[in-house]
Every structure is written in structure tokens, then in C-alpha cells.
Design a protein around this motif. Structure first.
Motif: not given
Length: 694
Positions: A285-291
Motif C-alpha cells: 500500500v504505497g503512495k501510488d495506491i489511492k483510497a
């Protein structure tokens, strides 16, 4: 790399801008050029006033905690503040975002402080097991008065700009254009003329302090400290501000800071500070994964747990559709929520308007179809697999595509629950702790098919509703309840072999727990465990007979203890008689059990189970386990969580004693986990647990 300190001019007003992302922490990288700028501007005759401000989203939000416990690099913050106070021309701190800890202490070194309306100001060092170390406990009482300063410092809770203005901590509050307004404010002060008194010379609010009243308030705060040293040290430091000359009080504060920063409690609390931030870092769940966007939540169940979860969402500003199976149950649940908010109003922690606004965010229903528009749905129904699967089967039919489907299960297999849907990627465990609107911990259970953006959404929701999230894997009881079961394994054996409930509980409270296991059982309700045991076909030698007598704990006035005056436990001769009878029935000769044995047979198995959890990858880090236990189960924060404490206790010692009890009892709970044996042999730590387990 950006310049940490820059100086600009607005005619005769100098503006010093601090820029040390992300929160402008007062590291040496910032302190050295700041001191240089202050010395130059103080001597510059063309400068009539100095404005101190910060770039980015906040004013200085504190010291650089990573420097604590290391050799000091000059200039230290106290030296910078002393330099500020020697400047004869007016100095103005322009505050936005948060001015916390060393940030507020820096601002207190200025003659004046101005702030944006949404700014927060505070001294939260107590939450790190410390007290302010650069004059905060002396200067803040000078501005706010001793009683108000005492509450701010001992609680560590920031105040808003309006409160700061009312108390005299800031001189002006603005809605916008902070720096421009601060420059105009500085010009007004120049025009008004000096001399300009530093805070250290303003003793008006501490003169004629009612010391007896102050000591009473400090004593009440000390009672809530539960063995923590920092709150008591903070109270003494504020008292010193009243009774000692400024420089003596300042020296006493610094001495106390140095003592605390090298102590075990502060090390433990600093460990928890960093552990909480580490827990938010999740593999995959890196910064590229958007909630996913959450505009409305659905909560299934309006009982104690469901109602508390619903309140948590509403407290975070998320509208809730609350589902119950009958109108009567729904009305009862909403009435309880209303009552809980009314209690907050009566205590002054919530206004009547705020209560009305929150209640307006609830929509009650008895129809599953009304959940169709929700972005996240959390079930809080009976803890039984067939019931959970039935709920998720219904949700699969009505929930909109992309909705997050969350189960609040405490023990059950999240993957089996997810299999009741055609969208297991949208299913996640969100295990709240009771009372859910109060307890901080949220165990986020990652299923085999849970999508990364669903995890990101659960983490974002946790932050929005004020929870501390820890992502864990699927197993019976996850992290917290699985370790609790190991801790509880020997509870009845200790009673049968010679201890009383009060003796066991005292060992726990002396250790630093808010209450012991038997008092906690009475608080939660003994009938809950009884019902769970019956569903699993298990029995308890002592707890079952108590429940059969209707002794369910506080709710019935009797459990392991008597409750004649509300919640105050009193030892009951009938329970002691029952324990002795059961010991005779099972041929157990009772003896004196010392406190160390209680620790070894209660806490060591818990550590052992924590090691197994790490071996299996159920928890990513030992520090994640610490966060679970401190925030969900009352493990003393001054000991840093069970795994942190275990390393201080000595892993080799724990393994040796586990071997002892294993050979004596033959119980699996005492069989040392392979990871513990490896660490005991190598002298390693849990920080490298994954590598050691491999």
C-alpha cells in the motif's frame, strides 16, 4: 535542498522564514542558521522589528525527536530563546498550523505571538514521557497563569487560537494573510514604543497564586498519572515557576528534562511514538495506491458495539445509515447514542449545537436496501460465522459496486466471511474495541483477497475518525485477542493453586495496568466468555459456576467481586470458598503464589504468542503488536508495549522461565516459540524478527 532559514525585508521589518519539511522540526540543521540570523538582525540598526514565521503547512511542530538522548549540538533551543529575549526591538511569532513543544517554546521567546484562527498551540512533551526542556513550564504559566498552564502541560493537549487569545498566550488572531498581518502588528508595536518586555519578565499572573489550591489541582492530576513520572514532573515544574526565580525554575526544568529523557519510561513512550507511525506503513500500500472516496457509511447493528462504531464515524464527520432488524431495537440504539452525547454536553466536552449537528448525521433504517448508497458498510452483529455470512450474502446483493464491506469480527476468519460474497477483494476486517467511540485501536484485518485500495481506504477512514490503525493478518483472534487468550490461559490455575482474584489483580495494577484480569472480566461481563465457551464446547472450572449463579460481574452486582457501591470491587468470601472447593475436587494443594510467578505465568505466555504471531507474519513488526496492546488493552504506556518490555525483561530470561513452566505443567502455552529461542541464543531483538524467523 531548500534553505532551512531565509530572511526577507518589508522595508524596516525583517521576516525570518523557517523551512524544514515536513513539520519544521527544530533539528540542528535549522537551529544553527536561525541563531546566526537572530544575531545579525538584532544588531542591524536598519531593522526595527522581526517577524518569525514558517513555510509549509505548519509553524514549528516540535523538536527533532531523533536527536533525543544523543550528544547535544549547539546552539540548543534554550540558547536560541535566550538570544531572542536579548533583542531590544519587538519580535513577533506568526503561527499557523501547530506550534507544539519546542515550537511553542520558541514562540514564547518572542515578545508577541499572533496566529491564524485555526492554529493550535501546546506542549505535548508529556506524551513522550518528558516535560518541556526549553522553558515552556516557566514561561507558559507567566502568560496563562499557573492553573491554566498546569492543565495544558500535564495533559499535553493543545489549545485553539481563540482560547490562546482569551488567556493571553497570543495577542491577535487573524482569518487570513498571516505574515502581512504580523508585519502590520509589528509596525504598530514599533510605533507604540518600548521597552518591550520578554515573557520572562512578566510575573503578574503568578503573583499571589493560591498555592494550596494549586497543590490540590496538581495532586488530582497526579492521581491520574498511573505510575507515569512525566505528569508529576510537569506539575512540579509549573510549581517551580510560581515559587522560584525565573532562572532557578529554568535550571530545575532542564535538570528534570535530562533525567526523564534518559529514563526507561520516556524511551518506551518515544518507541510508541515512532511505532504508531511505522504501523501506518503497509506492504503493498504505497503512495501510488489511492483510497476510495467515503461520503456515507452504513453500520449494521445499533447495540453497544454498533452504536459506538456509528458514533465514531459521525464524530469524524461521516454521515451514517444505521440498520437494525426491528424498529424497537433501532430506537433503543439511537436513544443510547443521544444519551452518550448528552453526557458529553453535561461534562462540557461537547456543545448542544455540536450534539444536534452530530445527531442529524444519523439515518435509522430497518431495510437493507437503504444501505445501497453507502461507500463503506461495517457489520457489528452477533459473533457467529453463520450470522456474519448471512449478512455478507445480503450485502453482496444490495451494496453498490466498489463499496468497502467491513466486518467487526473479533475472532472469526475474514476470508471465510469474504467467501460469502462475489467480491472478496472489497472485504476487510475492521475490529473496533469497546466502547468503540472511545477506544483508539482499530485492528484492520487483511484478507487473502483484500485489495490494496481497500486497505488504503480503511487506513484513511481510521485517521479520519481518530483511530490508531494496525494492519494484521487472518487467524483466530488476530493479534490482540489471540495474545489475550494466551495471557488468560493460566488465570484459573493461579486461583486453584493458591492466589485470590484480588492478589492476581494487584500484581497487574502494580505493573501499571489500569485493572487486573478478574476486575476486567467483571467489567466486560462474565456471561460473554461463558457464551463463547459453550459455543466451542469448552468449560471453565471457576467462571462457569459463577455464571450459573447469575454472577456476571458489575451488571449484576456480583462476579469475581462484590459491587455494593457501583463499580468499586470488594473481595467476596463466597468466591474464595468456591475456589477452595474446586481445588479440593481436583486434588490441588493450594500454596502461596508470589507476584513474580503471576507475571511469569500470565505475561510470558503472551510474549510467547506474540513471537508466534511474528513468525507467522500475522503482524509485520513487533512494534505493531505494542501499538495494539497499548491502545486496545491497557498495557502500560510507560513500559512501551509487551514486545518492547520483553526485550527489557530479557528474552533469554523469558525463554528459561517458559521452559521451567513447560516442564512443570506440560502446557503448550509455555513451549517457547522458535523465534524466541533464536533471539535468546543470538542476543537479537524483535526489530529483525522477520529475518530471524526466516
Amino acid at each position: 535542498m531548500n534553505q532551512p532559514v531565509t530572511v526577507s525585508r518589508d522595508a524596516d521589518i525583517a521576516v525570518i522564514t523557517l523551512d524544514n519539511p515536513p513539520v519544521n522540526a527544530l533539528s540542528h540543521r535549522l537551529r544553527a542558521p536561525l541563531m546566526e540570523a537572530l544575531e545579525k538582525l538584532g544588531d542591524d540598526a536598519s531593522v526595527s522589528a522581526i517577524v518569525l514565521t514558517c513555510a509549509g503547512r505548519t509553524f514549528v511542530a516540535g523538536a527533532d525527536i531523533t536527536e533525543f538522548g544523543k550528544p547535544m549540538q549547539h546552539p540548543i533551543l534554550g540558547e536560541i530563546i535566550a538570544a531572542l529575549e536579548k533583542i531590544a526591538k519587538p519580535t513577533v511569532a506568526a503561527i499557523h498550523g501547530t506550534a507544539l513543544g519546542g515550537g511553542l517554546e520558541l514562540a514564547l521567546g518572542c515578545h508577541f505571538r499572533v496566529a491564524l484562527r485555526d492554529a493550535k498551540l501546546g506542549l505535548p512533551e508529556v506524551k513522550l514521557g518528558l516535560l518541556p526542556g526549553a522553558g515552556g513550564t516557566v514561561r507558559l504559566p507567566y502568560l496563562l497563569g499557573p492553573q491554566k498552564a498546569l492543565k495544558v502541560i500535564v495533559s499535553g493537549t493543545p489549545v485553539d487560537a481563540a482560547t490562546a487569545l482569551e488567556g493571553g498566550l497570543v495577542e491577535a488572531v487573524y482569518d487570513r494573510d498571516l505574515v502581512a498581518n504580523a508585519i502590520a502588528f509589528a509596525r504598530e508595536r514599533v510605533a507604540a514604543g518600548g521597552p518591550f518586555r520578554p515573557v520572562r519578565d512578566r510575573r503578574e499572573k503568578i503573583e499571589n497564586t493560591d498555592l494550596a489550591r494549586f497543590d490540590t489541582e496538581a495532586s488530582e492530576l497526579a492521581k491520574k498519572a498511573r505510575g507515569l513520572e512525566a505528569p508529576i514532573a510537569c506539575a512540579q515544574a509549573v510549581r517551580n515557576a510560581i515559587t522560584l526565580p525565573f532562572d532557578e525554575a529554568l535550571a530545575a526544568e532542564r535538570e528534570a528534562f535530562m533525567r526523564l529523557v534518559s529514563g526507561e519510561q520516556s524511551r518506551a513512550q518515544r518507541h510508541l511514538f515512532f511505532a504508531e507511525r511505522e504501523a501506518a506503513k503497509v506492504d503493498g500500500v504505497g503512495k501510488d495506491i489511492k483510497a476510495r472516496e467515503i461520503r456515507r457509511a452504513g453500520i449494521i447493528g445499533a447495540g453497544t458495539m454498533g452504536g459506538g462504531i456509528a458514533m465514531s464515524f459521525v464524530n469524524g464527520g461521516i454521515p451514517v445509515t444505521l440498520l437494525e432488524m426491528s424498529r424497537e431495537a433501532l430506537d433503543r440504539g439511537l436513544a443510547t447514542i443521544d444519551k452518550n452525547y448528552s453526557i458529553s454536553v453535561s461534562r462540557g466536552s461537547l456543545s448542544e449545537d455540536a450534539k444536534s449537528q452530530r445527531m442529524a448525521l444519523f439515518t435509522g433504517t430497518t431495510d437493507y436496501a437503504d444501505l445501497a448508497g453507502c461507500d463503506i458498510i461495517v457489520e457489528a452483529v452477533f459473533e457467529e460465522m453463520s450470522v456474519k455470512k448471512d449478512v455478507f450474502g445480503k450485502l453482496d446483493k444490495i451494496a453498490r459496486p466498489g463499496a468497502v464491506l467491513a466486518t467487526n469480527t473479533s475472532y472469526l476468519d475474514v476470508d471465510e466471511i469474504a467467501a460469502a460474497t462475489s467480491r472478496p477483494q472489497d472485504v476487510v476486517g475492521m475490529h473496533f474495541f469497546s466502547p468503540a467511540n472511545v477506544m483508539k485501536l482499530l485492528e484492520i484485518v487483511r484478507g487473502k483477497h483484500t485489495a490494496p485500495d481497500v486497505l488504503a481506504t480503511a487506513l484513511a477512514v481510521a485517521k479520519r475518525i481518530g483511530k490508531v490503525p494496525v494492519v494484521v493478518g487472518v487467524c483466530h483472534g488476530f493479534v490482540g485477542n489471540r495474545m489475550l487468550a494466551a495471557r488468560s490461559e493460566e488465570a484459573e490455575s493461579l486461583l486453584l493453586e493458591g492466589a485470590s482474584p484480588a492478589e492476581v489483580d494487584k500484581v497487574f495494577t502494580d505493573f501499571g495496568w489500569p485493572m487486573g484480569p478478574f476486575q476486567m472480566g467483571d467489567l466486560a461481563g462474565l456471561d460473554i466468555g461463558w457464551r463463547n465457551r459453550k459455543s466451542l464446547g469448552k468449560k471453565a472450572i471457576i467462571a462457569d459456576p459463577l455464571c450459573e449463579q447469575g454472577r456476571f460481574g458489575q451488571k449484576t452486582g456480583k462476579g469475581y467481586y462484590l459491587y455494593e457501591n457501583g463499580r468499586t470491587p470488594k473481595s467476596d468470601p463466597e468466591v474464595l470458598k468456591l475456589i477452595e472447593e474446586k481445588a479440593r475436587e481436583h486434588g490441588i494443594e493450594r500454596r502461596t503464589i508470589l507476584s513474580q510467578e503471576i507475571i511469569e505465568r500470565s505475561l510470558y505466555p503472551m510474549i510467547n504468542e506474540g513471537a508466534r504471531i511474528l513468525e507467522e507474519g500475522i503482524a509485520a513488526r513487533a512494534s505493531d503488536i505494542d501499538i495494539v496492546w497499548v491502545n486496545g488493552y491497557g498495557f502500560p504506556i510507560g513500559k512501551g508495549g509487551p514486545m518492547f518490555w520483553a526485550e527489557k525483561e530479557g528474552i533469554a530470561k523469558i525463554v528459561e522461565r517458559l521452559d521451567h513452566w513447560h516442564s512443570r505443567t506440560g502446557k503448550a502455552v509455555f513451549g517457547p516459540a522458535p523465534l524466541l529461542r533464536k533471539l535468546a541464543a543470538s542476543g537479537g531483538s524483535f526489530a529483525d524478527a522477520r529475518e530471524a524467523a526466516a
